[in-house]
Design an enzyme around this catalytic site. Structure first.
Site, PDB file in Angstrom:
ATOM      1  N   GLU A 286       0.811  -1.214   0.000  1.00 44.43           N
ATOM      2  CA  GLU A 286       0.000   0.000   0.000  1.00 44.43           C
ATOM      3  C   GLU A 286       0.848   1.269   0.000  1.00 44.43           C
ATOM      4  OE1 GLU A 286      -3.982  -1.749   2.133  1.00 44.43           O
ATOM      5  OE2 GLU A 286      -2.523  -0.732   3.408  1.00 44.43           O
ATOM      6  N   ASP A 365      -8.657  -8.772   4.455  1.00 47.06           N
ATOM      7  CA  ASP A 365      -8.339  -7.645   5.338  1.00 47.06           C
ATOM      8  C   ASP A 365      -9.355  -7.535   6.473  1.00 47.06           C
ATOM      9  OD1 ASP A 365      -7.197  -5.395   6.408  1.00 47.06           O
ATOM     10  OD2 ASP A 365      -7.723  -4.042   4.770  1.00 47.06           O
ATOM     11  N   GLU A 393     -12.278  -2.132  12.452  1.00 49.25           N
ATOM     12  CA  GLU A 393     -12.351  -1.390  11.193  1.00 49.25           C
ATOM     13  C   GLU A 393     -13.519  -1.850  10.324  1.00 49.25           C
ATOM     14  OE1 GLU A 393      -9.593  -0.432   7.267  1.00 49.25           O
ATOM     15  OE2 GLU A 393      -8.748  -1.569   8.945  1.00 49.25           O
TER      16      GLU A 393
END
Length: 675
Positions: A286, A365, A393
């Site tokens: 990323e 993820d 998240e």
């Protein structure tokens, strides 16, 4: 070069010479989490003897002294509780027994004695009842680590804490180390009470200021190490792979100058922090720099840091979260789920012994439902730590009740080679958890999200613990049922709200293994196609005929083949694949019949209606608790969060059901309203 001292035995003192260690005080207006004064009542009411020397034994004495001062213990006479060092026990371990009216904790070192003290607190009065023979308590893993994604500077997009849902950082304040670290010390105490012994203090995405912690601002790291040291917690640091380029113009791991740079930088770290734990590295991921820029492998990249830190006894946590985040959504052959295995499995056996490959528990993820990452089973010659996301998240961002203990227990109990083989808990070298704590008055934003941090620590100590039992421990410590007007009602309500909350969240958000249907960027709330046409990946491939990602070996991306038998066969077959993962592995028609006889499209409708209804039930249960049964501030915050959860669950229900109704054209068999 001398090895680092061990803070549990011969390390730097936990207090200035001659000054007794003081248990961290609580900041006014801050919730004490699972260590209110009542949590230590069973110890504080007794006469206690502590035998042994060392910094952590001093911490034990201070804890006992504070508990006795609060609850009226001590006094003359024979002891009720003896805590003593014993060469018969290994490091970190302890044994508890009761005989002749005395409860004894025998520990291999100061850390074990500290863990034994908190274990007695968990037992409460049961520790002082009928006699029982010695019961051994030994951690499953040497390193039990919490990692913070805290930024030193406030990031213009992510803020002070990346993916943090509980306020600001406990360590950093817009570019500076916090002037008052009282809460950080109290946090160290909370972590130690559940067996955590390692913490990284900055974001794995290392920005310009964070990079200076390794060099110019090493004093800040040393200060934080002083805060955590009295509770046996070693500080780790996230570092940039490209750090040497600042001085050398290169970070090529095979360049001898780069190796020398890391060796010198690491020597300086240990001069400042003799009990430093090690480095955490996110590379080629990323946008973070990595060895691919030099045509080198991740083993090359990890080993240059590992060689520098090995003489000091430190470790390198090297994250396996490496994938192409600039892929073409039209290319169905590119599969983000495959990436970690493709990159790392061929490198098995090439990493130095002090490299710990840190693998997210699932291949994507931290979604509400994923299969276990095949990388965990694919690298028997490499130390592998399983990374769990305590901060929520993709599971409600601590605005929703989502108790993650049951999910983690499923992950840890998964047997990659089938029932006759070892489970993940026995394969892993350790657990790391992305922290969910911040400077919010309740530590975790949602008061009930404290249970996730508690559960992570307890499962990192013993991955075989029953998550329901762990939740009971948290309830007993946090809410002190023996002093509550109606403990049965409170306990029952908390279990009714929390026990199945992960699956409830899954029901109204993520049908049959499909994930990432979230709003891009902040990842909160539904957006079915939000990421479907972006470079970050494609996740559901819904069309008029069906839904799901074909990851079979026969016709798809081949991801299912990364698992050993029997799972490669099970996952590769739409008939055998478990329903909860069907759409993760297969693209099937909306009329595909699941094992329970329901079609895929009807399952989507039913679960989203049921999930929203379950949240409404949770909200009603909480609202019916009598006034005064729970701290009013806690009751109000939980009620506010449940209001938001219900609003959000209904939004998820309506958007998901409407989307798939319009795609499929199939009506709900029960005639419920779909927009």
């Amino acid at each position: 070069m001398n090895p680092r001292p061990d803070p549990r035995t011969d390390g730097p003192s936990s207090a200035p010479s001659g000054a007794p260690f003081q248990v961290p005080g609580w900041v006014p207006g801050v919730h004490p989490a699972w260590l209110p004064p009542s949590a230590m009542r069973s110890v504080g009411r007794r006469r206690v003897q502590v035998h042994g020397d060392g910094p952590l034994v001093a911490t034990v004495r201070a804890e006992v002294g504070q508990a006795q001062a609060h609850h009226g213990g001590a006094g003359d006479g024979p002891p009720d509780l003896v805590l003593a060092l014993s060469p018969a026990e290994p490091p970190d371990a302890f044994a508890v027994s009761r005989a002749a009216g005395v409860t004894t904790v025998a520990a291999g070192d100061g850390a074990g004695l500290l863990y034994g003290l908190f274990h007695v607190a968990r037992l409460g009065e049961a520790a002082f009842g009928e006699p029982f023979p010695p019961r051994a308590h030994r951690p499953a893993y040497e390193r039990r680590m919490v990692q913070h994604w805290d930024n030193v500077d406030v990031h213009p997009v992510m803020g002070q804490v990346e993916r943090g849902y509980a306020g600001g950082s406990l360590f950093w304040d817009d570019g500076a180390l916090r002037a008052d670290l009282t809460r950080a010390a109290a946090y160290a105490r909370l972590l130690a009470s559940v067996g955590i012994n390692a913490v990284s203090v900055n974001n794995v995405n290392v920005h310009a200021t964070e990079a200076l912690l390794l060099t110019d601002r090493l004093g800040d790291v040393a200060t934080l190490a002083e805060v955590f040291r009295p509770y046996g917690i070693r500080v780790h640091l996230s570092v940039s792979f490209a750090a040497p380029a600042r001085d050398l113009g290169t970070a090529d791991p095979l360049d001898p100058r780069v190796a020398a740079w890391w060796a010198l930088a690491t020597d300086r770290v240990y001069e400042a922090v003799p009990d430093f734990g090690g480095y955490v590295v996110k590379a080629d991921s990323e946008g973070q720099p990595g060895p691919f820029a030099y045509g080198r492998s991740h083993a090359d990249g990890a080993n240059v840091l590992a060689a520098a830190i090995a003489p000091h006894g430190g470790v390198v946590h090297w994250r396996a979260f490496v994938y192409n985040h600039r892929q073409d959504w039209r290319d169905r052959g590119t599969d983000r789920a495959r990436a970690a295995h493709d990159h790392f499995a061929p490198l098995d056996g090439q990493f130095l012994d002090n490299v710990v490959l840190q693998v997210k528990h699932g291949p994507i993820d931290f979604q509400a439902r994923e299969p276990v990452s095949p990388v965990i089973a694919a690298m028997p010659g490499t130390r592998v730590a399983v990374e769990l996301q305590v901060t929520q998240e993709y599971t409600g961002q601590q605005r929703h009740v989502c108790h993650l203990g049951p999910m983690w227990s499923e992950v840890l109990g998964f047997a990659p080679w089938g029932a006759d083989g070892p489970a993940v808990a026995g394969i892993a070298d350790g657990l790391t958890g992305v922290s969910n704590a911040g400077d919010d008055p309740f530590w975790t934003g949602h008061p009930l999200a404290q249970a996730n941090l508690y559960a992570f620590g307890r499962l990192a100590w013993d991955p075989h613990l029953d998550p329901v039992g762990v939740l009971d421990e948290w309830i007993d410590l946090t809410f002190a049922p023996d002093t509550t007007a109606d403990p049965g009602l409170l306990r029952g309500t908390l279990h009714a709200v929390m026990d199945d909350s992960w699956r409830t969240y899954e029901r109204y958000t993520a049908p049959l293994g499909i994930g990432f249907m979230v709003r891009p960027g902040h990842h909160y709330g539904p957006d079915v196609d939000g990421y479907e046409y972006t470079p970050w990946g494609t996740y559901h491939f819904a069309d008029r005929d069906g839904v799901g990602v074909d990851r079979s070996t026969a016709t798809g991306t081949g991801f299912a083949g990364q698992y050993p038998p029997p799972w490669s066969r099970v996952y590769g077959s739409p008939r055998e694949c478990p329903d909860e993962l069907l759409l993760f592995f297969h693209h099937v028609p909306y009329g595909h019949v699941l094992h329970d006889g329901t079609t895929v499209i009807q399952h989507i409708y039913d679960t989203h209606f049921a999930g929203a209804e379950e949240v409404a039930r949770m909200r009603r249960l909480w609202s019916r608790l009598p006034a005064g049964l729970v701290d009013p501030a806690v009751a109000e915050r939980v009620a506010e969060r449940l209001d938001e959860q219900l609003r959000s669950a209904r939004e998820w229900r309506d958007q998901i059901n409407t989307y798939f109704h319009r795609k499929s054209g199939v009506p709900d068999a029960h005639g419920r309203r779909i927009h």
